[in-house]
Design a protein around this motif. Structure first.
Motif, short mmCIF file in Angstrom:
data_model
loop_
_atom_site.label_atom_id
_atom_site.label_comp_id
_atom_site.label_asym_id
_atom_site.label_seq_id
_atom_site.Cartn_x
_atom_site.Cartn_y
_atom_site.Cartn_z
N ALA A 107 -11.18 13.27 -13.30
CA ALA A 107 -10.61 11.93 -13.44
C ALA A 107 -9.63 11.72 -12.30
O ALA A 107 -8.82 12.60 -11.99
CB ALA A 107 -9.90 11.79 -14.78
N THR A 108 -9.69 10.56 -11.67
CA THR A 108 -8.79 10.29 -10.56
C THR A 108 -8.12 8.92 -10.70
O THR A 108 -8.78 7.93 -11.04
CB THR A 108 -9.51 10.38 -9.20
N CYS A 109 -6.82 8.91 -10.41
CA CYS A 109 -6.06 7.67 -10.33
C CYS A 109 -5.84 7.25 -8.88
O CYS A 109 -4.98 6.40 -8.60
CB CYS A 109 -4.72 7.81 -11.05
N MET A 110 -6.59 7.84 -7.95
CA MET A 110 -6.58 7.39 -6.57
C MET A 110 -6.89 5.89 -6.55
O MET A 110 -7.79 5.42 -7.24
CB MET A 110 -7.64 8.17 -5.79
N ALA A 111 -6.12 5.14 -5.76
CA ALA A 111 -6.22 3.69 -5.82
C ALA A 111 -7.58 3.16 -5.38
O ALA A 111 -8.08 2.19 -5.93
CB ALA A 111 -5.11 3.05 -4.99
N LYS A 112 -8.20 3.80 -4.39
CA LYS A 112 -9.45 3.28 -3.84
C LYS A 112 -10.38 4.45 -3.49
O LYS A 112 -10.50 4.85 -2.34
CB LYS A 112 -9.16 2.44 -2.60
N PRO A 113 -11.08 5.02 -4.48
CA PRO A 113 -11.95 6.17 -4.20
C PRO A 113 -13.28 5.80 -3.56
O PRO A 113 -13.97 6.67 -3.04
CB PRO A 113 -12.15 6.80 -5.57
N TYR A 114 -13.69 4.52 -3.62
CA TYR A 114 -14.94 4.07 -3.02
C TYR A 114 -14.66 2.87 -2.12
O TYR A 114 -13.95 1.94 -2.52
CB TYR A 114 -15.94 3.64 -4.09
N SER A 115 -15.25 2.87 -0.94
CA SER A 115 -15.07 1.73 -0.03
C SER A 115 -15.66 0.45 -0.59
O SER A 115 -15.12 -0.65 -0.39
CB SER A 115 -15.70 2.04 1.32
N ASP A 116 -16.80 0.57 -1.28
CA ASP A 116 -17.54 -0.62 -1.68
C ASP A 116 -17.43 -0.93 -3.17
O ASP A 116 -18.25 -1.67 -3.72
CB ASP A 116 -19.02 -0.48 -1.29
N HIS A 117 -16.43 -0.36 -3.83
CA HIS A 117 -16.21 -0.66 -5.25
C HIS A 117 -14.74 -0.95 -5.48
O HIS A 117 -13.89 -0.64 -4.65
CB HIS A 117 -16.68 0.49 -6.14
N ALA A 118 -14.44 -1.55 -6.61
CA ALA A 118 -13.08 -1.99 -6.93
C ALA A 118 -12.10 -0.82 -6.95
O ALA A 118 -12.45 0.32 -7.29
CB ALA A 118 -13.08 -2.67 -8.30
N GLY A 119 -10.87 -1.13 -6.58
CA GLY A 119 -9.79 -0.15 -6.70
C GLY A 119 -9.29 -0.09 -8.14
O GLY A 119 -9.69 -0.88 -9.00
N SER A 120 -8.39 0.86 -8.39
CA SER A 120 -7.83 1.04 -9.73
C SER A 120 -6.37 0.61 -9.74
O SER A 120 -5.59 1.03 -8.89
CB SER A 120 -7.94 2.51 -10.17
N GLY A 121 -6.02 -0.23 -10.70
CA GLY A 121 -4.67 -0.75 -10.80
C GLY A 121 -3.91 -0.16 -11.98
O GLY A 121 -4.48 0.49 -12.86
N LEU A 122 -2.61 -0.40 -11.97
CA LEU A 122 -1.74 -0.06 -13.09
C LEU A 122 -0.91 -1.32 -13.38
O LEU A 122 0.12 -1.57 -12.75
CB LEU A 122 -0.83 1.12 -12.74
N HIS A 123 -1.41 -2.14 -14.29
CA HIS A 123 -0.76 -3.41 -14.59
C HIS A 123 0.33 -3.20 -15.65
O HIS A 123 0.17 -2.38 -16.56
CB HIS A 123 -1.77 -4.43 -15.09
N VAL A 124 1.40 -3.94 -15.51
CA VAL A 124 2.55 -3.82 -16.42
C VAL A 124 2.81 -5.16 -17.08
O VAL A 124 2.95 -6.19 -16.40
CB VAL A 124 3.81 -3.37 -15.65
N HIS A 125 2.87 -5.16 -18.40
CA HIS A 125 3.28 -6.33 -19.18
C HIS A 125 4.71 -6.11 -19.64
O HIS A 125 5.04 -5.03 -20.15
CB HIS A 125 2.37 -6.52 -20.40
N ALA A 126 5.56 -7.12 -19.49
CA ALA A 126 6.96 -6.95 -19.85
C ALA A 126 7.55 -8.23 -20.40
O ALA A 126 7.28 -9.33 -19.90
CB ALA A 126 7.78 -6.48 -18.65
#
Length: 449
Positions: A244-263
């Motif tokens: 499992a990886t939380c790397m922001a952009k592991p693929y050039s041609d696919h979406a990155g992974s975010g960490l959204h915050v609700h406050a």
């Protein structure tokens, strides 16, 4: 999957793991036999203070920090937070884990500790009689565990047919079904740890998922939940032979992974101070403006690595403009609700690679500005309507480093010492990245220039 690991764990000695969070969101600590747990609560667990200044390669950078060999690499005290004590479901039966805040030997919280930084921000809310209510949404990818041997990331084999990922996409229940055993393990670990994990969805990329955590009227607990969730997805993947990886952009041609915050923010009566009560949400907009005005200075916290900046691309759901909107998922700050107890902001800039404690310190610090002043967020972004020439987030790691190092806001929220050490350590990382000739250079320029 076999049950051999569970049999081995059952026969092993139960333990308690004392965990410190480093500047990169990495967990380091000590493993202590459960029979010696008393020393944890007597503040007898020590580690060098420099443990929390290690860079992404594990170097203590004493020439930058001045808190390692220069001082004799002194110990700090790992003060365990009993509220974070929970089960260690992948360990021997009865094992536990707990998060700790680094203290100096004089008993004061150490400036190098991300938990201590967030605690100082929360003290400022307490002084105003206010309590932030926070939830996080974490995206991550599952990949095959042989990425070190192959030199590339590949989706789990259960998603691949004839060499291609077929039929799986955003919210596709076939994707969750294909990884159901892994997701069941994630859910079991969360339940054992009493993590407030809510919905799990398949996201845009192959093998990409999101887990939502419920709101907490305790921002420190919300950050703890997030760092524990990162640990859960990691150890569950190991159990199933995946990574499992939380790397922001592991693929050039696919979406990155975010960490959204609700406050949101409640007062001592439990009322939501961001509630517009059916009128103009002036307080909500002022808080939004505080976050927007500090966003460039704090981008290094939202995007802490060179890879993080590959995620900010025009036309993607990762914002590249400093803008806001009601219900608009393309903006940096989204307001999902402006009336009632659910009135809140959603901060959409950070990547999944962000350190949750530093992330919340930066967001809540920006919100403080909007509470203490009457600020204008500027024109709203709406479908078919956007402000002309908005301020932009940077796509450049080194630019973000320089902004962070020069910022009065960062100095106020994180402290001058942490600003210097974090900024200078990241500058070293950015320059190393700039100096590294990549496979792109070899494939593109070497044969043509």
């Amino acid at each position: 999957m076999t049950d051999q690991p569970e049999r081995d764990c059952a026969a092993a000695t139960p333990r308690i793991e004392v965990l410190l969070v480093g500047m990169n969101g990495d967990l380091r600590g000590k493993m202590i036999p459960l029979k010696a747990e008393d020393k944890v609560w007597k503040n007898a667990v020590r580690l060098p203070s420099s443990t929390q200044s290690l860079d992404i390669w594990g170097d203590d950078n004493d020439d930058i920090t001045g808190i390692s060999l220069t001082l004799g690499d002194p110990d700090g005290i790992c003060v365990a937070d009993p509220r974070s004590l929970t089960a260690l479901p992948w360990g021997p039966s009865g094992s536990k884990q707990v998060l700790a805040t680094m203290h100096r030997l004089d008993g004061q919280p150490h400036f190098i500790c991300p938990r201590a930084i967030l605690a100082r921000v929360l003290e400022r809310y307490t002084a105003l009689g206010l309590t932030p209510v926070v939830a996080t949404e974490l995206e991550f990818y599952l990949i095959e565990a042989d990425f070190r041997e192959t030199g590339r990331s590949m989706p789990p084999k259960s998603l691949v047919m004839n060499g291609e990922v077929e039929g799986f996409q955003l919210y596709d229940m076939r994707a969750t079904a294909a990884l159901s055993e892994y997701l069941d393990t994630v859910r079991a670990y969360c339940d054992a740890m009493e993590l407030p994990a809510d919905a799990t969805t398949a996201e845009f990329g192959p093998g990409q998922f999101e887990v939502n955590l419920l709101h907490r009227p305790d921002a420190m607990a919300a950050a703890d939940d997030c760092i524990y969730l990162k640990r859960v997805i990691d150890f569950a993947a190991r159990r199933h032979g995946l990574k499992a990886t939380c790397m922001a952009k592991p693929y050039s041609d696919h979406a990155g992974s975010g960490l959204h915050v609700h406050a949101s923010i409640i007062d001592h009566n439990g009322s939501n101070v961001l509630d517009s009560h059916g009128g103009d949400p002036a307080r909500l907009k002022s808080v939004t403006a505080g976050m927007l005005q500090t966003m460039q200075d704090a981008q290094l916290v939202f995007a802490p690595f060179a890879n993080s900046y590959r995620r900010f691309q025009p036309g993607s759901f990762a914002p590249d403009k400093i803008d806001w909107g009601f219900g608009h998922r393309g903006t940096a700050v989204r307001i999902p609700d402006s009336e009632g107890l659910a009135s809140r902001i959603e901060h959409r800039v950070a990547g999944a690679d962000a350190n949750p404690y530093l992330l919340l310190a930066a967001i809540l610090g920006g919100m403080l500005l909007g509470l203490e002043q009457d600020l204008d967020p500027g024109p709203v972004t709406a479908p078919g309507s956007a402000p002309d020439n908005p301020a932009m987030l940077t796509h450049d790691f080194l630019t973000a480093v320089d902004r962070f190092r020069a910022s009065a806001f960062v100095r106020d929220i994180f402290g001058a010492d942490y600003q210097r050490i974090y900024g200078d350590t990241k500058r070293k990382e950015a320059i190393t990245h700039l100096r590294t000739v990549s496979s792109f250079d070899y494939q593109t320029y070497l044969p043509r220039v």
